[in-house]
Design a protein around this motif. Sequence first.
Motif, PDB file in Angstrom:
ATOM      1  N   LEU A 165     -17.509  92.384 -49.172  1.00 55.97           N
ATOM      2  CA  LEU A 165     -18.839  92.628 -48.589  1.00 55.97           C
ATOM      3  C   LEU A 165     -19.604  93.643 -49.442  1.00 55.97           C
ATOM      4  O   LEU A 165     -20.801  93.486 -49.698  1.00 55.97           O
ATOM      5  CB  LEU A 165     -18.703  93.135 -47.144  1.00 55.97           C
ATOM      6  N   THR A 166     -18.897  94.669 -49.906  1.00 57.33           N
ATOM      7  CA  THR A 166     -19.547  95.668 -50.773  1.00 57.33           C
ATOM      8  C   THR A 166     -20.016  95.009 -52.065  1.00 57.33           C
ATOM      9  O   THR A 166     -21.154  95.212 -52.504  1.00 57.33           O
ATOM     10  CB  THR A 166     -18.571  96.829 -51.091  1.00 57.33           C
ATOM     11  N   TYR A 167     -19.133  94.220 -52.655  1.00 58.37           N
ATOM     12  CA  TYR A 167     -19.489  93.507 -53.903  1.00 58.37           C
ATOM     13  C   TYR A 167     -20.741  92.660 -53.676  1.00 58.37           C
ATOM     14  O   TYR A 167     -21.662  92.664 -54.490  1.00 58.37           O
ATOM     15  CB  TYR A 167     -18.306  92.628 -54.322  1.00 58.37           C
ATOM     16  N   ALA A 168     -20.782  91.935 -52.558  1.00 57.83           N
ATOM     17  CA  ALA A 168     -21.918  91.055 -52.250  1.00 57.83           C
ATOM     18  C   ALA A 168     -23.220  91.848 -52.215  1.00 57.83           C
ATOM     19  O   ALA A 168     -24.250  91.403 -52.728  1.00 57.83           O
ATOM     20  CB  ALA A 168     -21.694  90.360 -50.914  1.00 57.83           C
ATOM     21  N   GLN A 169     -23.166  93.047 -51.616  1.00 56.54           N
ATOM     22  CA  GLN A 169     -24.390  93.841 -51.486  1.00 56.54           C
ATOM     23  C   GLN A 169     -24.746  94.562 -52.792  1.00 56.54           C
ATOM     24  O   GLN A 169     -25.914  94.823 -53.060  1.00 56.54           O
ATOM     25  CB  GLN A 169     -24.231  94.857 -50.349  1.00 56.54           C
ATOM     26  N   ASN A 170     -23.727  94.867 -53.604  1.00 53.94           N
ATOM     27  CA  ASN A 170     -23.993  95.504 -54.906  1.00 53.94           C
ATOM     28  C   ASN A 170     -24.600  94.512 -55.895  1.00 53.94           C
ATOM     29  O   ASN A 170     -25.502  94.847 -56.647  1.00 53.94           O
ATOM     30  CB  ASN A 170     -22.694  96.043 -55.533  1.00 53.94           C
ATOM     31  N   GLU A 171     -24.067  93.292 -55.890  1.00 55.32           N
ATOM     32  CA  GLU A 171     -24.441  92.325 -56.923  1.00 55.32           C
ATOM     33  C   GLU A 171     -25.653  91.484 -56.554  1.00 55.32           C
ATOM     34  O   GLU A 171     -26.337  90.965 -57.416  1.00 55.32           O
ATOM     35  CB  GLU A 171     -23.265  91.365 -57.211  1.00 55.32           C
ATOM     36  N   PHE A 172     -25.888  91.283 -55.248  1.00 55.58           N
ATOM     37  CA  PHE A 172     -26.954  90.380 -54.820  1.00 55.58           C
ATOM     38  C   PHE A 172     -27.803  91.070 -53.755  1.00 55.58           C
ATOM     39  O   PHE A 172     -27.423  92.110 -53.225  1.00 55.58           O
ATOM     40  CB  PHE A 172     -26.357  89.088 -54.229  1.00 55.58           C
ATOM     41  N   ALA A 187     -10.256  92.174 -31.537  1.00 55.28           N
ATOM     42  CA  ALA A 187     -11.195  91.400 -32.370  1.00 55.28           C
ATOM     43  C   ALA A 187     -12.456  92.218 -32.627  1.00 55.28           C
ATOM     44  O   ALA A 187     -13.054  92.144 -33.708  1.00 55.28           O
ATOM     45  CB  ALA A 187     -11.551  90.090 -31.673  1.00 55.28           C
ATOM     46  N   ILE A 188     -12.839  93.031 -31.626  1.00 51.17           N
ATOM     47  CA  ILE A 188     -14.054  93.848 -31.764  1.00 51.17           C
ATOM     48  C   ILE A 188     -13.799  95.009 -32.731  1.00 51.17           C
ATOM     49  O   ILE A 188     -14.650  95.337 -33.561  1.00 51.17           O
ATOM     50  CB  ILE A 188     -14.516  94.371 -30.379  1.00 51.17           C
ATOM     51  N   HIS A 189     -12.605  95.601 -32.638  1.00 47.98           N
ATOM     52  CA  HIS A 189     -12.288  96.687 -33.578  1.00 47.98           C
ATOM     53  C   HIS A 189     -12.340  96.186 -35.018  1.00 47.98           C
ATOM     54  O   HIS A 189     -12.854  96.874 -35.912  1.00 47.98           O
ATOM     55  CB  HIS A 189     -10.897  97.270 -33.286  1.00 47.98           C
ATOM     56  N   ALA A 190     -11.815  95.000 -35.238  1.00 50.57           N
ATOM     57  CA  ALA A 190     -11.827  94.438 -36.595  1.00 50.57           C
ATOM     58  C   ALA A 190     -13.268  94.242 -37.064  1.00 50.57           C
ATOM     59  O   ALA A 190     -13.624  94.571 -38.203  1.00 50.57           O
ATOM     60  CB  ALA A 190     -11.075  93.113 -36.620  1.00 50.57           C
ATOM     61  N   ALA A 191     -14.100  93.715 -36.167  1.00 50.83           N
ATOM     62  CA  ALA A 191     -15.509  93.467 -36.516  1.00 50.83           C
ATOM     63  C   ALA A 191     -16.226  94.787 -36.806  1.00 50.83           C
ATOM     64  O   ALA A 191     -17.006  94.893 -37.761  1.00 50.83           O
ATOM     65  CB  ALA A 191     -16.195  92.720 -35.381  1.00 50.83           C
ATOM     66  N   LEU A 192     -15.955  95.788 -35.968  1.00 55.07           N
ATOM     67  CA  LEU A 192     -16.619  97.084 -36.135  1.00 55.07           C
ATOM     68  C   LEU A 192     -16.173  97.762 -37.432  1.00 55.07           C
ATOM     69  O   LEU A 192     -16.948  98.469 -38.084  1.00 55.07           O
ATOM     70  CB  LEU A 192     -16.286  97.976 -34.928  1.00 55.07           C
ATOM     71  N   PHE A 193     -14.919  97.522 -37.806  1.00 50.05           N
ATOM     72  CA  PHE A 193     -14.409  98.027 -39.080  1.00 50.05           C
ATOM     73  C   PHE A 193     -15.245  97.433 -40.228  1.00 50.05           C
ATOM     74  O   PHE A 193     -15.715  98.150 -41.106  1.00 50.05           O
ATOM     75  CB  PHE A 193     -12.927  97.663 -39.220  1.00 50.05           C
ATOM     76  N   LEU A 194     -15.452  96.117 -40.177  1.00 48.21           N
ATOM     77  CA  LEU A 194     -16.251  95.467 -41.232  1.00 48.21           C
ATOM     78  C   LEU A 194     -17.663  96.042 -41.267  1.00 48.21           C
ATOM     79  O   LEU A 194     -18.232  96.279 -42.340  1.00 48.21           O
ATOM     80  CB  LEU A 194     -16.335  93.951 -40.998  1.00 48.21           C
ATOM     81  N   LYS A 195     -18.204  96.277 -40.078  1.00 46.07           N
ATOM     82  CA  LYS A 195     -19.604  96.752 -39.983  1.00 46.07           C
ATOM     83  C   LYS A 195     -19.819  98.063 -40.742  1.00 46.07           C
ATOM     84  O   LYS A 195     -20.917  98.313 -41.237  1.00 46.07           O
ATOM     85  CB  LYS A 195     -19.969  96.930 -38.502  1.00 46.07           C
ATOM     86  N   GLN A 196     -18.757  98.882 -40.852  1.00 46.04           N
ATOM     87  CA  GLN A 196     -18.895 100.163 -41.559  1.00 46.04           C
ATOM     88  C   GLN A 196     -19.281  99.956 -43.027  1.00 46.04           C
ATOM     89  O   GLN A 196     -19.691 100.886 -43.705  1.00 46.04           O
ATOM     90  CB  GLN A 196     -17.573 100.977 -41.516  1.00 46.04           C
ATOM     91  N   PHE A 197     -19.115  98.730 -43.513  1.00 41.30           N
ATOM     92  CA  PHE A 197     -19.336  98.464 -44.932  1.00 41.30           C
ATOM     93  C   PHE A 197     -20.595  97.630 -45.172  1.00 41.30           C
ATOM     94  O   PHE A 197     -20.816  97.134 -46.265  1.00 41.30           O
ATOM     95  CB  PHE A 197     -18.096  97.773 -45.529  1.00 41.30           C
ATOM     96  N   VAL A 198     -21.401  97.467 -44.114  1.00 45.49           N
ATOM     97  CA  VAL A 198     -22.617  96.659 -44.256  1.00 45.49           C
ATOM     98  C   VAL A 198     -23.832  97.574 -44.094  1.00 45.49           C
ATOM     99  O   VAL A 198     -23.928  98.305 -43.108  1.00 45.49           O
ATOM    100  CB  VAL A 198     -22.647  95.530 -43.196  1.00 45.49           C
ATOM    101  N   GLU A 199     -24.745  97.518 -45.083  1.00 45.04           N
ATOM    102  CA  GLU A 199     -25.959  98.338 -45.026  1.00 45.04           C
ATOM    103  C   GLU A 199     -26.812  97.913 -43.827  1.00 45.04           C
ATOM    104  O   GLU A 199     -26.832  96.743 -43.455  1.00 45.04           O
ATOM    105  CB  GLU A 199     -26.787  98.155 -46.317  1.00 45.04           C
ATOM    106  N   LYS A 200     -27.552  98.888 -43.285  1.00 46.24           N
ATOM    107  CA  LYS A 200     -28.324  98.657 -42.056  1.00 46.24           C
ATOM    108  C   LYS A 200     -29.338  97.513 -42.176  1.00 46.24           C
ATOM    109  O   LYS A 200     -29.577  96.773 -41.234  1.00 46.24           O
ATOM    110  CB  LYS A 200     -29.077  99.931 -41.653  1.00 46.24           C
TER     111      LYS A 200
END
Length: 494
Positions: free
Chosen positions: A360-367, A445-458
Amino acid sequence: MDLRFQQAPAAEWQANTVLLFNFKDEAVTESIPNLSETIPWITITPAIQDAKGEKNQVTVAYGHPSIPLPRAIIVGLGERKSFTLKVLRDAVKTAALKCRELKVDTCAIPVETIDTIDEENAVLIEEAVASALIALHTYDALKTTQKEPAHTPRWMGLLSSEENFPDELHAAARRGEAAAAGVNYTRDLVNAPANVITPAVLAEKAEELGKKYNFKRTILGRKEIEKAGMGAFMSVAAGSDAEPKFIVLEHAPKGTETDDPIVFVGKGVTFDTGGISLKPSLGMHEMKCDMGGAGAVFGLFEALGNSDIERRVIGITPCTDNMPSSTATHPGDVVTSLNGKTIEVINTDAEGRLILVDALTYAQNEFKPAALINLATLTGACVVALGAHAAAVFSTDDELSKTITDTGELVGDRYWPMPLWDSYFETLKSDVADMKNVGSREGGAIHAALFLKQFVEKDVRWAHLDIAGPAYNTKGGATGFGVRTLLEIVRKGV
Ligand code: BES
Ligand code: ZN
Ligand code: ZN
């Protein structure tokens, strides 16, 4: 099975078996218009009395063998007022499997016979074609003692008595065919065991797809992944001798090269033993399905290659297996992700989120994604919540979430929205790092999703699809869940 388009007066249609569909409590002659002109014998054959139109009821009727359409398979659609595309897909599947059982050589659907169904004919044709092709696909690449492969008709014809075969129906049938090609591609990847589909083999598949359909591809190996700083991804690959691969595919038809792309990220754990937090052995073999998210992204690209969609799409699939060994990550190790955040790996079996956050970080850095959507067989907790019938959708963007849910409903992939409230982060807090990779068991399932969210820009439109339930069935294997949703999202745009 090939598709054929026959345009001729009804009396000249040729196929070994005609497929017909009828509603409950309606005479077949009423459900299917022009039957007396198209297949005159059927209106007088006694067998037609048996076709009561009950959902998925199958009636086989025979005319004289010298007649051009000598056999009919009639499948019930249930009550007209409860008709949905799912009803049609199920009925076509039933008809296709009956063709297999009867070893039908060639089959055909007269397109006029769907005229009374209250839905666009093009949509009905697309769904019918996709459903037949998906139903008849089998994975038997590894069977050597089977006497003969499962029978499949040589072709399925679409018959029209109009002067020209309607263009929109022709295009719809081809759309159905492309969608099925994508779904079946995914099913083959996911059904294949982990000794066949390794990360390196997935990289080869990406090369193949790229060469065949002109997709740009970027493939990073262990050294490059490490050098890039993907410490979370590397911590999962650490226990395995098999080289991890970080695979990026890009579909950018001429003129779209600089558009903001839709970016899909798929979890590609080719086998999940759990690592040092080893899983119990019962059912562990099914963890070959843990690359189902990556599989769906690959299937999407196969479908795109067979379509004509002018939109820029990126597919990112971090691929590795998750193995225990002396070099494996220990529970309690702290790793640094690509965006610099540190993670305390409490449980090495919660590995999917570790590889996804670096992607997810790569996706936001590159595109600059127009939308960023990840798919993953991420949590057993999601299977507990929704079973095998639906995937969970987590998104901070209600419109995106609704687009995914509505699109899925149309093509037969079901999604149900789940929350992303920050209060759930409480149990992800770590004493030694920025966060732990697991929270409390409840709401997993929500904890996993919230973990991912920490890496997505607002400001990024992001959705996470937990497909652990519907991607793979103990009976029946891989489903190709998600491929058709992604394809339709790309077609429509987000
Ligand atoms: N790959 C599994 C999730 C899964 C379970 C996929 C069932 C398909 C079917 C995932 O990596 C996993 O092991 N998750 C753990 C997380 C836990 C350790 C917090 C789980 O769900 O038990
Ligand atoms: Zn796991
Ligand atoms: Zn996993």
